[in-house]
Design an enzyme around this catalytic site. Structure first.
Site, PDB file in Angstrom:
ATOM      1  N   THR A 188      37.123   2.959  -1.777  1.00  0.00           N
ATOM      2  CA  THR A 188      36.209   3.798  -0.986  1.00  0.00           C
ATOM      3  C   THR A 188      36.872   5.164  -0.863  1.00  0.00           C
ATOM      4  OG1 THR A 188      37.264   3.195   1.072  1.00  0.00           O
ATOM      5  CG2 THR A 188      35.396   1.855   0.401  1.00  0.00           C
ATOM      6  N   GLU A 332      31.631  -1.395  -0.662  1.00  0.00           N
ATOM      7  CA  GLU A 332      31.937  -2.775  -0.259  1.00  0.00           C
ATOM      8  C   GLU A 332      30.819  -3.748  -0.606  1.00  0.00           C
ATOM      9  OE1 GLU A 332      32.389  -0.044   1.449  1.00  0.00           O
ATOM     10  OE2 GLU A 332      34.136  -0.101   2.750  1.00  0.00           O
ATOM     11  N   LYS A 439      25.841  11.509  20.913  1.00  0.00           N
ATOM     12  CA  LYS A 439      25.497  10.837  22.168  1.00  0.00           C
ATOM     13  C   LYS A 439      25.206  11.874  23.242  1.00  0.00           C
ATOM     14  CE  LYS A 439      28.398   6.983  20.955  1.00  0.00           C
ATOM     15  NZ  LYS A 439      29.671   7.401  20.370  1.00  0.00           N
ATOM     16  N   TRP A 444      21.234   8.144  22.185  1.00  0.00           N
ATOM     17  CA  TRP A 444      21.692   8.503  20.844  1.00  0.00           C
ATOM     18  C   TRP A 444      20.660   9.363  20.112  1.00  0.00           C
ATOM     19  CZ3 TRP A 444      24.400   3.694  18.222  1.00  0.00           C
ATOM     20  CH2 TRP A 444      25.484   3.318  19.022  1.00  0.00           C
TER      21      TRP A 444
HETATM   22  P1  ADP Z   1      32.274   6.428   0.079  1.00  0.00           P
HETATM   23  O1  ADP Z   1      31.420   7.657   0.115  1.00  0.00           O
HETATM   24  O2  ADP Z   1      33.212   6.311   1.226  1.00  0.00           O
HETATM   25  O3  ADP Z   1      32.789   6.042  -1.283  1.00  0.00           O
HETATM   26  P2  ADP Z   1      30.147   4.666  -0.194  1.00  0.00           P
HETATM   27  O4  ADP Z   1      29.662   5.388  -1.367  1.00  0.00           O
HETATM   28  O5  ADP Z   1      30.424   3.242  -0.257  1.00  0.00           O
HETATM   29  O6  ADP Z   1      31.367   5.286   0.421  1.00  0.00           O
HETATM   30  O7  ADP Z   1      29.174   5.033   0.984  1.00  0.00           O
HETATM   31  C1  ADP Z   1      28.606   4.116   1.830  1.00  0.00           C
HETATM   32  C2  ADP Z   1      27.924   4.818   2.972  1.00  0.00           C
HETATM   33  O8  ADP Z   1      27.036   5.836   2.503  1.00  0.00           O
HETATM   34  C3  ADP Z   1      27.048   3.902   3.775  1.00  0.00           C
HETATM   35  O9  ADP Z   1      27.786   3.129   4.678  1.00  0.00           O
HETATM   36  C4  ADP Z   1      26.104   4.888   4.445  1.00  0.00           C
HETATM   37  O10 ADP Z   1      26.692   5.475   5.586  1.00  0.00           O
HETATM   38  C5  ADP Z   1      25.937   5.956   3.402  1.00  0.00           C
HETATM   39  N1  ADP Z   1      24.685   5.729   2.681  1.00  0.00           N
HETATM   40  C6  ADP Z   1      24.515   5.145   1.483  1.00  0.00           C
HETATM   41  N2  ADP Z   1      23.219   5.159   1.121  1.00  0.00           N
HETATM   42  C7  ADP Z   1      22.539   5.758   2.126  1.00  0.00           C
HETATM   43  C8  ADP Z   1      21.152   6.086   2.372  1.00  0.00           C
HETATM   44  N3  ADP Z   1      20.208   5.813   1.486  1.00  0.00           N
HETATM   45  N4  ADP Z   1      20.861   6.701   3.526  1.00  0.00           N
HETATM   46  C9  ADP Z   1      21.799   7.011   4.442  1.00  0.00           C
HETATM   47  N5  ADP Z   1      23.109   6.745   4.274  1.00  0.00           N
HETATM   48  C10 ADP Z   1      23.470   6.133   3.130  1.00  0.00           C
END
Ligand code: ADP
Length: 546
Positions: A188, A332, A439, A444
């Site tokens: 990640t 994940e 908040k 929220w």
């Molecule tokens: P990283 O950017 O840390 O590599 P990921 O690509 O796994 O992580 O990102 C996952 C996160 O991206 C999710 O937990 C969520 O917060 C955000 N995310 C992914 N798809 C969407 C979506 N369609 N709308 C809003 N948030 C999203």
């Protein structure tokens, strides 16, 4: 249960090599097209992909690596990267895709943590690699993915991919092993703390590939021409290198050039029907098309995820005749969790009601289950109103980070760190990352909702909404705007217009207290707005007293 009656069906492990074997037997002439570092367009077939992947497996075998050893990549989307996907995982090694957009220190950390033994890289990362070599002494080989004649000289020892596989016969039997063995590894991006590794298995990858090809998922078929814009170093390009071969679709790889013009031209030239990427990439394509008054001739569907797809972007794509499929997932989750699609009874709803459903993050793909919980982990109702922390589970969800000493789960569920609601028809809507929630007076405010409205304003290129401390309400929303370049009116006038634009679109008390302008909204290595940085930058911002 003692002595259960077992089914009498063939029992063979679900292995990634099965996808390639099947594609090479039944879709052998299907084309794989790549824009490559050599500057040309490379074309070959799935049959050739299989031979070269096997040659790579043989070459790696000669290095005497143990099963499960990690092989890193620092590479764009292309056919050689695909050969590594199949050749490495297929032979029982682990394909570790490294995001080259991370900071150098993070890359060093990841390589060392993963214990990569060999790293394949695109020549565009040569100077990065020359920095990495002395910092990562445990990597035995650095191999450049380029025609040997075009390989840049280096004072360090760097091998060549074509030379590496050149003397192999390609006569190789993919080994059979337990389907739960590790197949690939992806970290990640670690916006907080060190990056953490998600270690996928062959089984999880195959199940994810089936599920992601379903009609209410990506709806992939052999009729499609698929261009994954999402990089192969970002959660395995959302599984497309596997799912596209599973259905026998033609694949088109864009290489390093991901600007609006390059993507648009490739979509047109290769008659692409389906693509996938984060909103920031598509903003570039739309901008290029608008400026040059262009249309799509074959492009039909695009899956957008990674961060919320602004409704304004969905509308624009619709006007261009392209269906936007909004999806949610995480590293994940391999990554697909939910996809926004209508149900048969939604057809009687108005266009506006349908649009609202499609703007949500969607319904679970079978295999994944989800729930929302309050602060005490009590399950909240799926009534479309209650919102809480989103938890998921399923066979392609991690149970533990790579090398972590403890499970990542709580009561068997994975806490996503997202806040959402789920309606009675199962459509999930993310309102925030839990750390981005605003908040205000104990209530929220959804930063995503505010950003979605702001993104529809004609003066706005990109907008991020963050919380700023407030003496009375604890926190209030501040809108950070990257405005369109060509504007001639004053910032004050733009600000007033944007704030007015919110009226009637959201609850009055949600309207941001202030608007500030930045030249560029900082993005993470996966193209998401870096709100942590913005919160830091504007932590002392004085909100106007209302
Ligand atoms: P990283 O950017 O840390 O590599 P990921 O690509 O796994 O992580 O990102 C996952 C996160 O991206 C999710 O937990 C969520 O917060 C955000 N995310 C992914 N798809 C969407 C979506 N369609 N709308 C809003 N948030 C999203």
């Amino acid at each position: 249960m003692t002595n259960p009656l077992l089914g009498q069906m063939m029992d063979s492990p679900l292995l990634i090599s099965n996808i390639l074997t099947s594609a090479a037997r039944h879709h052998s002439n299907m084309e794989i097209v790549s824009k490559r570092a050599e500057g040309d367009i490379h074309r070959y077939t799935v049959a050739e992909l299989q031979i070269r992947s096997k040659k790579l497996a043989q070459a790696l075998e000669h290095l005497g690596l143990k099963m499960g050893s990690r092989i890193g990549t620092l590479a764009w989307n292309g056919y050689r990267h695909l050969e590594i996907y199949y050749g490495v995982s297929g032979s029982g090694l682990v394909c570790h895709t490294i995001n080259p957009r991370l900071f150098q220190e993070q890359i060093v950390y990841i390589i060392q943590h993963a214990e990569d033994e060999v790293i394949f890289f695109d020549q565009s990362f040569q100077s990065l690699v020359e920095n990495l070599i002395p910092l990562c002494p445990n990597v035995k080989k650095w191999i450049c993915l380029i025609d040997p004649a075009l390989q840049a000289k280096s004072h360090l020892e760097i091998d060549n991919y074509e030379t590496f596989i050149a003397n192999e016969s390609g006569e190789y039997e993919w080994p059979s092993f337990d389907e739960r063995c590790a197949s690939s590894l992806c970290y990640t991006s670690g916006t907080t703390g060190n990056p953490k590794g998600a270690l996928y298995s062959h089984r999880s990858t195959i199940l994810h590939s089936y599920a992601s090809a379903l009609p209410d998922s990506l709806c992939l078929s052999a009729m499609d021409v698929i261009l994954p814009v999402v990089p192969m170093f970002h959660v395995n390009a959302w599984g497309i290198p596997y799912s596209s071969l599973l259905v026998g679709a033609k694949l088109v790889f864009p290489g390093a050039k991901l600007d609006g013009q390059s993507i648009y031209e490739l979509l047109e030239a290769e008659k692409v029907t389906f693509s996938a990427g984060v909103p920031t990439i598509w903003a570039g394509v739309i901008q290029y098309m608008k400026t040059n008054h262009l249309k799509f001739s074959h492009f039909k569907r695009v899956i957008i995820g990674g961060s919320a797809c602004p409704p304004a972007m969905m509308k624009t794509f619709q006007e261009y005749g392209v269906e936007v499929i909004h999806a949610w997932g995480m590293t994940e989750l391999s990554p697909i969790g939910t996809v926004a699609k209508l149900k048969s009874f939604d057809q009687s709803k108005t266009k506006e009601q349908q649009e609202l459903i499609l703007q949500k993050q969607g319904r679970v793909v079978f295999g994944v289950d989800m729930k929302i919980v309050d602060g005490d982990l009590n399950a909240l109702p799926h009534d479309g109103k209650a919102f809480g922390d989103l938890y998921v589970k399923g066979p392609w969800v991690i149970n533990q980070y790579f090398k972590a000493s403890e499970s990542a789960l709580q009561d068997g569920w994975f806490p996503t760190g997202d806040v959402s609601n789920i309606d009675p028809d199962g459509h999930m809507q993310i309102t925030d990352r839990s750390k981005d929630v605003i908040k205000s007076g104990g209530e929220w405010i959804s930063s995503i909702d505010l950003e979605n409205v702001a993104a529809g304003h004609p003066f706005v290129t990109m907008a991020a909404c963050i919380s700023v401390a407030h003496p009375k309400w604890d926190e209030r929303p501040l809108l950070v705007v990257e405005k369109k370049a060509e504007l001639t009116i004053t910032d004050e006038a733009i600000k007033a217009d944007i704030l007015k634009f919110f009226e009637g679109k959201i609850a009055k008390w949600w309207i941001p207290d202030d608007v500030v302008f930045v030249d560029k909204i900082p993005l993470t290595a996966t193209g998401k707005m870096q709100k942590l940085k913005l919160r830091e930058q504007f932590k002392n911002h004085q909100l106007p007293t209302l």
